[in-house]
Enzyme design. Structure first.
Site, PDB file in Angstrom:
ATOM      1  N   ASP A  29      -3.720 -21.215  12.380  1.00 48.20           N
ATOM      2  CA  ASP A  29      -4.548 -21.082  13.585  1.00 48.20           C
ATOM      3  C   ASP A  29      -4.136 -22.114  14.644  1.00 48.20           C
ATOM      4  OD1 ASP A  29      -5.906 -19.404  11.898  1.00 48.20           O
ATOM      5  OD2 ASP A  29      -7.791 -20.517  11.928  1.00 48.20           O
ATOM      6  N   HIS A  36      -3.208 -24.771  10.002  1.00 49.03           N
ATOM      7  CA  HIS A  36      -3.165 -24.852  11.473  1.00 49.03           C
ATOM      8  C   HIS A  36      -1.812 -25.322  11.984  1.00 49.03           C
ATOM      9  CE1 HIS A  36      -7.373 -24.950  10.313  1.00 49.03           C
ATOM     10  NE2 HIS A  36      -7.683 -24.512  11.527  1.00 49.03           N
TER      11      HIS A  36
HETATM   12 ZN    ZN Z   1      -9.055 -22.778  15.413  1.00 49.04          ZN
END
Ligand code: ZN
Length: 243
Positions: free
Chosen positions: A52, A195
């Protein structure tokens, strides 16, 4: 006494309602505000890595690690970061990874209007499509927070929500701890959340994520896992991707 009891019952009702709402907003299996998945079928030794908050300046290094092991992943990109680094966003798609929508400005959606939510999804969708040539089919809510209006927005853009089976806390943990968390949390069909950016930060330090992925992938391959994009994990009859 009866009044007191009635008061207690009402308080319990409020608590239960608050508990339900918090599960509806953040619970990984909740679909109250829109359709979503949090793991794939458990009959195959397969899992999906998802990243992400990208693209970021660190994304190309992560792509190298994945490429070295010929492992596909799914990247939930933030529209504003795509506008900042369109070339990096495109290289993710060109490497054969799946690109999903992670909103335009990475807001917390709770208490926001349906119009705001739709606008965030729409702008991210446009930006990703314009710069990568891909129209995302998958959506991950920032912070995993869903709200009223999200389901309608997802339907409008034909986006399936994706939560996770295990999350690495890679924005705050060292590589060792991330590896331990993820390796200990995966099972057949797992969706792993990591991430390649840090919200909207410019030049975020994602060194711990990259190091953790470089160590996790060989360990999980040794354990017999295959790595798949979200689409293939959830629907194995989908055509294989470039990997
Ligand atoms: Zn996020």
């Amino acid at each position: 006494m009866e009044e007191r009891l009635a008061g207690l019952t009402a308080a319990a009702g409020v608590c239960a309602a608050a508990g339900f709402l918090s599960w509806a907003v953040r619970g990984r299996s909740a679909q109250v505000f829109g359709p979503s998945v949090w793991c794939g079928p458990q009959d195959r030794r397969a899992l999906a890595l998802t990243f992400d908050d990208g693209p970021s300046e660190g994304t190309p290094r992560l792509l190298e690690v994945l490429d070295r092991h010929r492992v596909p992943a799914t990247f939930f990109q933030v529209g504003a970061n795509v506008e900042r680094l369109p070339g990096v966003a495109r290289s993710v798609a060109e490497a054969g990874h799946t690109v999903g929508n992670h909103s335009y400005t990475h807001p917390l959606f709770s208490l926001r209007s349906a119009r705001f939510i739709e606008d965030e999804l729409s702008r991210a969708q446009d930006s990703i499509e314009r710069h990568t040539g891909v129209s995302p089919q998958w959506f991950r809510a920032p912070y995993g927070v869903r709200w009223y209006g999200m389901g309608a927005a997802q339907r409008r853009f034909n986006l399936m929500g994706v939560m996770w089976t295990v999350i690495g806390y890679d924005w705050k943990l060292e590589a060792d701890a991330i590896v331990k968390r993820v390796a200990g949390g995966v099972a057949n069909g797992a969706i792993v959340c990591l991430h390649d950016g840090r919200e909207l930060r410019v030049k975020p330090d994602i060194g711990a994520t990259i190091e953790a992925v470089g160590r996790l992938v060989p360990v999980l391959l040794d354990q017999g896992y295959t790595f798949e994009t979200i689409g293939r994990l959830l629907c194995p009859t989908n055509l294989p991707n470039a990997f």
